[in-house]
Design a protein around this motif. Structure first.
Motif, PDB file in Angstrom:
ATOM      1  N   THR A   9       0.827  -1.208   0.000  1.00 43.01           N
ATOM      2  CA  THR A   9       0.000   0.000   0.000  1.00 43.01           C
ATOM      3  C   THR A   9       0.852   1.245   0.000  1.00 43.01           C
ATOM      4  O   THR A   9       0.505   2.253  -0.604  1.00 43.01           O
ATOM      5  CB  THR A   9      -0.937   0.026   1.227  1.00 43.01           C
ATOM      6  OG1 THR A   9      -0.165  -0.154   2.400  1.00 43.01           O
ATOM      7  CG2 THR A   9      -1.966  -1.083   1.131  1.00 43.01           C
ATOM      8  N   VAL A  33     -13.695   6.903  -9.254  1.00 42.96           N
ATOM      9  CA  VAL A  33     -13.299   7.247  -7.886  1.00 42.96           C
ATOM     10  C   VAL A  33     -13.686   8.700  -7.627  1.00 42.96           C
ATOM     11  O   VAL A  33     -13.188   9.593  -8.308  1.00 42.96           O
ATOM     12  CB  VAL A  33     -11.779   7.081  -7.669  1.00 42.96           C
ATOM     13  CG1 VAL A  33     -11.404   7.492  -6.249  1.00 42.96           C
ATOM     14  CG2 VAL A  33     -11.340   5.657  -7.945  1.00 42.96           C
ATOM     15  N   ASN A  46     -14.738   5.747   0.807  1.00 40.04           N
ATOM     16  CA  ASN A  46     -15.186   4.358   0.777  1.00 40.04           C
ATOM     17  C   ASN A  46     -16.364   4.227  -0.172  1.00 40.04           C
ATOM     18  O   ASN A  46     -17.006   5.211  -0.539  1.00 40.04           O
ATOM     19  CB  ASN A  46     -15.555   3.866   2.186  1.00 40.04           C
ATOM     20  CG  ASN A  46     -16.646   4.700   2.818  1.00 40.04           C
ATOM     21  OD1 ASN A  46     -17.799   4.661   2.398  1.00 40.04           O
ATOM     22  ND2 ASN A  46     -16.292   5.465   3.845  1.00 40.04           N
ATOM     23  N   ASP A  47     -16.641   3.007  -0.585  1.00 34.29           N
ATOM     24  CA  ASP A  47     -17.698   2.767  -1.570  1.00 34.29           C
ATOM     25  C   ASP A  47     -19.082   3.109  -1.024  1.00 34.29           C
ATOM     26  O   ASP A  47     -19.963   3.528  -1.773  1.00 34.29           O
ATOM     27  CB  ASP A  47     -17.669   1.309  -2.027  1.00 34.29           C
ATOM     28  CG  ASP A  47     -16.456   0.997  -2.895  1.00 34.29           C
ATOM     29  OD1 ASP A  47     -15.973   1.926  -3.571  1.00 34.29           O
ATOM     30  OD2 ASP A  47     -15.993  -0.158  -2.881  1.00 34.29           O
ATOM     31  N   SER A 155      -6.854   5.468 -12.728  1.00 40.21           N
ATOM     32  CA  SER A 155      -8.280   5.436 -12.437  1.00 40.21           C
ATOM     33  C   SER A 155      -8.783   6.874 -12.473  1.00 40.21           C
ATOM     34  O   SER A 155      -8.129   7.768 -11.949  1.00 40.21           O
ATOM     35  CB  SER A 155      -8.527   4.818 -11.059  1.00 40.21           C
ATOM     36  OG  SER A 155      -9.909   4.812 -10.755  1.00 40.21           O
ATOM     37  N   TYR A 186      -6.712   8.142  -0.520  1.00 39.32           N
ATOM     38  CA  TYR A 186      -6.714   7.175  -1.610  1.00 39.32           C
ATOM     39  C   TYR A 186      -5.938   5.923  -1.220  1.00 39.32           C
ATOM     40  O   TYR A 186      -6.329   4.801  -1.554  1.00 39.32           O
ATOM     41  CB  TYR A 186      -6.130   7.807  -2.869  1.00 39.32           C
ATOM     42  CG  TYR A 186      -6.314   6.945  -4.100  1.00 39.32           C
ATOM     43  CD1 TYR A 186      -7.591   6.629  -4.565  1.00 39.32           C
ATOM     44  CD2 TYR A 186      -5.223   6.440  -4.790  1.00 39.32           C
ATOM     45  CE1 TYR A 186      -7.770   5.845  -5.679  1.00 39.32           C
ATOM     46  CE2 TYR A 186      -5.389   5.653  -5.912  1.00 39.32           C
ATOM     47  CZ  TYR A 186      -6.668   5.357  -6.351  1.00 39.32           C
ATOM     48  OH  TYR A 186      -6.842   4.574  -7.466  1.00 39.32           O
ATOM     49  N   TYR A 189      -8.149   3.839   0.892  1.00 41.17           N
ATOM     50  CA  TYR A 189      -9.169   3.199   0.057  1.00 41.17           C
ATOM     51  C   TYR A 189      -8.596   1.971  -0.644  1.00 41.17           C
ATOM     52  O   TYR A 189      -9.222   0.913  -0.688  1.00 41.17           O
ATOM     53  CB  TYR A 189      -9.683   4.210  -0.962  1.00 41.17           C
ATOM     54  CG  TYR A 189     -10.696   3.660  -1.936  1.00 41.17           C
ATOM     55  CD1 TYR A 189     -11.985   3.352  -1.527  1.00 41.17           C
ATOM     56  CD2 TYR A 189     -10.364   3.448  -3.272  1.00 41.17           C
ATOM     57  CE1 TYR A 189     -12.927   2.858  -2.413  1.00 41.17           C
ATOM     58  CE2 TYR A 189     -11.286   2.954  -4.173  1.00 41.17           C
ATOM     59  CZ  TYR A 189     -12.564   2.661  -3.732  1.00 41.17           C
ATOM     60  OH  TYR A 189     -13.485   2.169  -4.629  1.00 41.17           O
ATOM     61  N   LEU A 190      -7.390   2.104  -1.209  1.00 42.11           N
ATOM     62  CA  LEU A 190      -6.760   0.974  -1.888  1.00 42.11           C
ATOM     63  C   LEU A 190      -6.510  -0.178  -0.918  1.00 42.11           C
ATOM     64  O   LEU A 190      -6.697  -1.352  -1.262  1.00 42.11           O
ATOM     65  CB  LEU A 190      -5.441   1.416  -2.514  1.00 42.11           C
ATOM     66  CG  LEU A 190      -5.531   2.360  -3.716  1.00 42.11           C
ATOM     67  CD1 LEU A 190      -4.134   2.740  -4.177  1.00 42.11           C
ATOM     68  CD2 LEU A 190      -6.307   1.741  -4.858  1.00 42.11           C
ATOM     69  N   GLU A 192      -8.196  -0.927   1.749  1.00 48.50           N
ATOM     70  CA  GLU A 192      -9.464  -1.578   2.073  1.00 48.50           C
ATOM     71  C   GLU A 192      -9.973  -2.422   0.913  1.00 48.50           C
ATOM     72  O   GLU A 192     -10.668  -3.421   1.116  1.00 48.50           O
ATOM     73  CB  GLU A 192     -10.501  -0.521   2.446  1.00 48.50           C
ATOM     74  CG  GLU A 192     -10.191   0.184   3.764  1.00 48.50           C
ATOM     75  CD  GLU A 192     -11.064   1.399   3.983  1.00 48.50           C
ATOM     76  OE1 GLU A 192     -11.880   1.701   3.091  1.00 48.50           O
ATOM     77  OE2 GLU A 192     -10.931   2.045   5.039  1.00 48.50           O
ATOM     78  N   GLN A 193      -9.634  -2.000  -0.328  1.00 46.78           N
ATOM     79  CA  GLN A 193     -10.092  -2.741  -1.488  1.00 46.78           C
ATOM     80  C   GLN A 193      -9.263  -3.986  -1.758  1.00 46.78           C
ATOM     81  O   GLN A 193      -9.722  -4.910  -2.427  1.00 46.78           O
ATOM     82  CB  GLN A 193     -10.026  -1.845  -2.734  1.00 46.78           C
ATOM     83  CG  GLN A 193     -10.933  -0.633  -2.694  1.00 46.78           C
ATOM     84  CD  GLN A 193     -12.399  -1.017  -2.616  1.00 46.78           C
ATOM     85  OE1 GLN A 193     -12.893  -1.790  -3.433  1.00 46.78           O
ATOM     86  NE2 GLN A 193     -13.096  -0.486  -1.624  1.00 46.78           N
TER      87      GLN A 193
END
Length: 388
Positions: A9, A33, A46-47, A155, A186, A189-190, A192-193
């Motif tokens: 990360t 995004v 977050n989504d 992205s 960001y 977020y990455l 968590e994804q």
């Protein structure tokens, strides 16, 4: 596994730091995004709460209007309650409110006006039209295209930014100022994804993370042109540092001085024993007077330049504490992740707590790389105290 995920990360975040930029958004790529900002703050990404476009309208999560966002924008969120689970209310301190009826797909304001563009329920969140919220509560908002890259894959999306009128920065200026916060959000977020890592614990790249012993690391910087960006990085990663300030900085940068003290950083004075116009004692007296004017406080921390042991003794006898750093990185600085790795290795090789003099050459990307890696090594970056 933790080491591998952390290094990955961090590597992605460093790619972002190099590639985050204003860019056109194509129709196919738009909306991948969306990063949301309110006032000075970049909100968690977050989504579940990410804005989206529907029929050409931008929708934002109503739940963002809480906490710090409520304070900076003056708009609060009243969630659905048991008595009326299909009503979402946004309100301001002047008793103006928007009431979104989820059953009727309309919004009624406190002036009695009704608009057919209502809220949308998506998952467990209620999203409201950004344009209606901004217009009614007299806010400004913008959607600025962004291109973010990680692991060489771009992205596309946008920064959705709400602020009070006359905020004072253009969209591009704000993005430049909030660069580190955007990168941090960001990166989170990455992380968590990313799927759970089931492989070995080898380090695939990025910053080397040695085993930490939980030591305290005191970063000491010379305040200057990079201070605002450095504060962004430190505050985003919940780390503290000490900023040593020249008389010119103390006289002209009151806002940054107040920000330092309000967010837990230490402020010190720069004194030059080679200054023919002022003695060291005069410089310290003037420095504390200027600091007091800006922050209502004083300091005993001093970084003495061009001085010898007699000068340091005089400073201590005057009641001040001279910075004696175990590591002097003022020549190397901290411009990138390579130097961050080298510095972390030196920190980890030493016993006990470490004071590091970075001078004025700590770049935002290198500082963030070091702080992230140090946290993974269980070291704490703290503000220097005034004790010798």
């Amino acid at each position: 596994m933790k080491k591998r995920a952390a290094a990955l990360t961090l590597c992605l975040a460093l790619c972002l730091a190099l590639c985050l930029a204003l860019a056109p958004v194509t129709a196919e790529a738009a909306g991948s995004v969306y990063i949301t900002a309110a006032g000075n703050d970049i909100l968690p990404l977050n989504d579940a709460t990410m804005p989206f476009l529907s029929d050409g309208y931008l929708y934002v999560a109503s739940s963002i209007f809480t906490g710090q966002v409520n304070k900076s924008l003056g708009v609060a969120y009243l969630p659905s309650n048991v008595s009326n689970p299909n009503l979402c209310i946004l309100y301001a301190v002047n008793n103006r409110s928007l009431m979104f009826d989820l059953n009727g797909n309309f919004v009624r304001d406190s002036d009695g006006n009704v608009t057919s563009r209502g809220a949308i329920r998506r998952g467990g969140e209620i999203f409201v039209p950004a344009s209606i919220v901004a217009e009614f509560f007299k806010l400004e908002y913008s959607m600025t295209p962004l291109s973010v890259s990680a692991a060489n894959e771009a992205s596309y999306g946008a920064l959705v930014w709400f602020r009070q009128p006359n905020f004072g920065l253009s969209e591009k200026e704000f993005i430049n100022a909030a660069f580190s916060q955007i990168a941090m959000r960001y990166e989170q977020y990455l992380r968590e994804q990313a799927p759970e890592d089931s492989g070995a614990e080898e380090n695939p790249g990025g910053i080397y993370l040695p085993e930490g012993d939980g030591k305290s690391v005191y970063l000491c910087l010379k305040a200057g042109d990079s201070t605002a960006a450095q504060l962004d990085v430190l505050d985003a990663l919940n780390a503290q540092a000490a900023f040593f300030c020249s008389l010119e900085f103390l006289e002209n940068q009151g806002d940054l001085l107040r920000r330092m003290t309000a967010t837990g950083h230490a402020v010190g004075l720069l004194a030059d024993a080679g200054n023919a116009g002022q003695t060291v004692e005069e410089q310290l007296e003037t420095g504390n007077r200027l600091l007091s004017q800006a922050t209502m406080g004083k300091t005993r921390l001093v970084k003495l330049q061009n001085g010898d042991e007699r000068d340091r003794q005089a400073v201590q006898e005057a009641g001040f504490s001279c910075l004696e750093a175990e590591l002097d990185w003022s020549d190397s600085g901290l411009p990138d992740s390579v130097q961050a790795e080298n510095l972390l290795r030196q920190v980890s090789s030493r016993r006990g707590d470490v004071r590091i003099w970075l001078g004025g050459a700590a770049g935002a990307a290198g500082l963030r790389a070091f702080l992230t890696a140090a946290a993974q090594a269980e070291d704490r970056c703290l503000a220097l105290t005034e004790t010798p």
